[in-house]
Scaffold this active site. Structure first.
Site, PDB file in Angstrom:
ATOM      1  N   ASP A 168       0.893  -1.168   0.000  1.00 27.00           N
ATOM      2  CA  ASP A 168       0.000   0.000   0.000  1.00 27.00           C
ATOM      3  C   ASP A 168       0.924   1.207   0.000  1.00 27.00           C
ATOM      4  O   ASP A 168       1.599   1.468   1.000  1.00 27.00           O
ATOM      5  CB  ASP A 168      -0.874   0.011   1.258  1.00 27.00           C
ATOM      6  CG  ASP A 168      -1.855   1.175   1.249  1.00 27.00           C
ATOM      7  OD1 ASP A 168      -1.422   2.309   0.946  1.00 27.00           O
ATOM      8  OD2 ASP A 168      -3.044   0.963   1.539  1.00 27.00           O
ATOM      9  N   HIS A 169       0.969   1.931  -1.100  1.00 28.78           N
ATOM     10  CA  HIS A 169       2.034   2.937  -1.231  1.00 28.78           C
ATOM     11  C   HIS A 169       1.879   4.098  -0.242  1.00 28.78           C
ATOM     12  O   HIS A 169       2.820   4.833  -0.008  1.00 28.78           O
ATOM     13  CB  HIS A 169       2.152   3.441  -2.676  1.00 28.78           C
ATOM     14  CG  HIS A 169       1.142   4.476  -3.063  1.00 28.78           C
ATOM     15  ND1 HIS A 169      -0.124   4.156  -3.453  1.00 28.78           N
ATOM     16  CD2 HIS A 169       1.212   5.824  -3.115  1.00 28.78           C
ATOM     17  CE1 HIS A 169      -0.787   5.260  -3.733  1.00 28.78           C
ATOM     18  NE2 HIS A 169      -0.007   6.298  -3.539  1.00 28.78           N
ATOM     19  N   HIS A 187      -5.839   2.853   1.503  1.00 29.56           N
ATOM     20  CA  HIS A 187      -5.021   3.955   2.021  1.00 29.56           C
ATOM     21  C   HIS A 187      -5.611   4.612   3.280  1.00 29.56           C
ATOM     22  O   HIS A 187      -4.908   4.838   4.266  1.00 29.56           O
ATOM     23  CB  HIS A 187      -4.837   5.035   0.952  1.00 29.56           C
ATOM     24  CG  HIS A 187      -4.366   4.505  -0.368  1.00 29.56           C
ATOM     25  ND1 HIS A 187      -3.484   3.458  -0.470  1.00 29.56           N
ATOM     26  CD2 HIS A 187      -4.643   4.872  -1.641  1.00 29.56           C
ATOM     27  CE1 HIS A 187      -3.247   3.210  -1.755  1.00 29.56           C
ATOM     28  NE2 HIS A 187      -3.943   4.054  -2.480  1.00 29.56           N
TER      29      HIS A 187
END
Ligand code: BG6
Length: 658
Positions: A196-197, A259
């Site tokens: 999950d960036h 996110h």
């Protein structure tokens, strides 16, 4: 996209393990925008091992040289290193980039891959360690895993084997479970790194450092002291070229499920016993498992969805509505905006709502977390002006584009009486640390190569977060939104979202944009301090075309500034007196001269307005004589009203000259 701060390595940051990295989907967008620029950043910062090589695999036809040339052009375009592109470093780095053309359903391609990897391992001395990166749609994860399995490449007997899996990880709870089941049939949990960036963003990682490394906040971090939490992530861009994917996804799947819930977990979880990956992941899991699962009626009450319609780009040119975007169904029911109220059923957070919102096609790009504390009791200030001026403290984590932390609190205004005003302390990453701009993927790749899974999601975490959003997906999927599109591109989002945190004193934090304030003639030429004060006082309100914003005869308790849209002022006899657009102000006269509105105001289009309430308005008049002078001037010019400075400042009624 590239905006995160990547800290300079320190003496303690050793290069990661020797390894080969295989990128499936190497000719795609992710590889050129994020993966290879991040790897090059790591290389330039001495965080890649000497023994390292990349093998790209995709269907496109390149040889090693052709692929290197493509990567060279892409990295030049997407790299944001200060000091620019280092030719010499690229020369050394790119000598270790290789390419193999291949179809993911072709068994021979995987046999060739196995041979190629064996040769590269010998050539680059990578100790048998291989990291497989699935930069592909989830529909082919299974095919790739099975191809690797057939040639025994998942087997970690001689060196480690890990895979990184990109989102979307499933499209609902059932598909996420199925995907987990499939992947776990080929790989062990400790080999799987679900990325999950957002967790690669420094300010997100700092949430843990801030909470658990500072003794003063933890005792306050609970229902006794915190009123509510807001997590907002807005984007200016629309769906761009991604209509195909996005129309099946929507913002809940695209942003909230991953996110926003990840940030919420960091912000609200219990202190882990250590920074060991499992200790952190256990606490995140416990927190997300405590989120109350909504029933359909709660979904209808506690969520708001939106879809952007035609509007305006930041440069003033017309922008398409979502339904007009390429590869989007012209009658699409997909949401591009969502606001959701969640509750956490545990001892720490019971009764503290968490509001999440995210959307595309909005006015600004910004990710922020607001922790709003409970207001101090008023009784101490009884009989002083401060009694009416108390406001809750807010701790604000700014994740992007600017990165920092703000604490908003009240201070006594200099002078003989007890007047309070909101002020702030802030910390800026840019000022405090020397840092290189990165993509946010550097830390994630580095950690994975070292086998540190703390920033990656375990299967139970993924399923828990899908469980939280599943009722929303069910209700929104079954009940078509009657009002789509309900906000114009480039605006603040649907009106209903602004009512979600109510009733009572709760409102979304408004970060009034300086440019919006500066263009109001009444505020022209003011210094930064005054504009900052104003920015903290203004509150956002949204109205739809036809809404009555102000009713004749109603109590006058706020001044309005039009950020976008058009309104008409209607007198007591129903005659339209004037129309006002962006940058104009209305409602100030009633605040000055009467206790009641002298006209009605109707929205002629969707309107974004800032309001300045009576108390703040009076404070501005008192604090800033030059502001009082401006208001008098407007009153004289627009309404032919003569107001004396004393009357203004005392808030007394004056006589209007028709
Ligand atoms: C991605 C979403 O995960 O995050 C995109 O798929 C979104 O739709 C992006 O634009 C936002 O990331 P960032 O880092 O720009 O906030």
């Amino acid at each position: 996209m590239i905006q995160h701060i990547f800290d300079m390595p320190t003496m303690h940051d050793a290069p990661s393990d020797p390894c080969l990295m295989v990128i499936f989907g190497a000719s795609g967008d992710l590889t050129k925008r994020l993966l290879v620029p991040s790897l090059f950043n790591l290389y330039c910062d001495g965080l890649l091992p000497e023994a390292f090589a990349i093998l790209g695999m995709a269907m496109d036809d390149y040889d090693d040289e052709g692929f290197r040339a493509k990567m060279n052009a892409d990295v030049r375009a997407y790299l944001r290193r200060s000091g620019g592109f280092d030719e010499e470093a690229w020369g050394r780095f790119s000598a270790n980039i290789h390419y193999q053309q291949g179809d993911f359903d072709d068994a021979e391609a995987f046999r060739q891959l196995a041979r190629q990897l064996q040769a590269l391992d010998a050539r680059h001395a990578t100790s048998g360690n291989i990291l497989f990166y699935m930069a592909t749609p989830p529909s082919v994860f299974n095919m790739i895993s099975s191809g690797l399995h057939a040639v025994n490449l998942q087997d970690s007997e001689n060196g480690w084997r890990r895979i990184i899996v990109e989102k979307p990880f499933g499209s609902d709870l059932a598909s996420a479970r199925e995907l987990n089941r499939e992947i776990l049939s080929f790989w062990r949990e400790d080999q799987i790194f679900r990325i999950d960036h957002y967790l690669g963003k420094e300010p997100v990682q700092n949430l843990l450092a801030f909470r658990f490394g500072n003794g003063i906040f933890e005792p306050l971090w609970n229902r006794t002291h915190i009123d509510h939490i807001q997590i907002t992530s807005t984007e200016q861009v629309g769906v761009e070229w991604r209509g195909n994917y996005y129309d099946k996804s929507g913002v809940v799947r695209d942003m909230l499920q991953n996110h926003l819930l990840q940030m919420m977990a960091y912000l609200c979880m219990e202190p882990p016993t250590s920074f060991e990956p499992e200790a952190i992941r256990n606490e995140k899991f416990k927190l997300l498992s405590a989120v109350r699962i909504m029933d359909p009626d709660e979904v209808r009450r506690d969520t708001v969805r939106g879809q952007y319609g035609p509007g305006t780009n930041t440069d003033g040119t017309p922008a398409k509505g979502y339904r007009q975007e390429v590869h989007v169904n012209p009658e699409s029911n997909t949401e591009t905006y969502a606001a959701v109220k969640l509750r956490i059923d545990n001892w720490r957070w019971h009764g503290v709502p968490v509001y999440l919102r995210s959307g595309k096609g909005l006015k600004t790009k910004s990710t922020e977390i607001v922790v709003q504390f409970r207001r101090a009791p008023k009784f101490t200030f009884r009989g002083t002006p401060a009694e009416e001026q108390l406001e809750a403290n807010q701790l604000i984590f700014r994740i992007q584009p600017s990165q920092g932390i703000e604490l908003r609190f009240l201070a006594k205004r200099p002078g003989p009486s007890m007047h309070m005003r909101k002020v702030m302390m802030h910390f800026e990453y840019e000022e405090a640390f020397e840092a290189q701009p990165g993509t946010g993927y550097e830390t994630m790749l580095y950690d994975c190569m070292r086998g540190d899974a703390a920033l990656f999601s375990r299967s139970d975490l993924i399923e828990t977060s899908w469980r939280i959003v599943q009722p929303i997906l069910d209700v929104w999927g079954a009940e078509k939104a009657a009002d789509f599109p309900n906000y114009p591109f480039g605006s603040w989002g649907p009106k209903a979202a602004f009512d979600l945190p109510k009733p009572g004193h709760r409102r979304w934090l408004a970060r009034a944009q300086m440019q919006a304030i500066k263009r109001v003639p009444m505020f022209e030429g003011y210094g930064r301090a005054m504009l900052n004060d104003l920015a903290m006082m203004l509150k956002p309100r949204v109205f739809n075309a036809g809404d009555e914003i102000v009713r004749f005869g109603s109590p006058a308790d706020e001044l309005f500034i039009i950020d976008s849209g058009e309104v008409e002022i209607v007198d007591s006899k129903g005659r339209v007196r004037t129309k006002l657009g962006a940058g104009k102000v209305f409602g100030e006269l009633s605040l000055l001269v009467t206790k009641q509105r002298k006209a009605s105001v109707r929205a002629l289009s969707y309107c974004c307005l800032y309001t300045l309430d009576k108390g703040d308005f009076a404070r501005m008049l008192k604090d800033r004589p030059e502001f009082a002078e401006r208001v008098m001037q407007v009153a004289r010019e627009r309404y032919h009203v003569i107001v004396s400075a004393d009357e203004l400042i005392d808030g007394e009624a004056v006589q209007a000259e028709p």
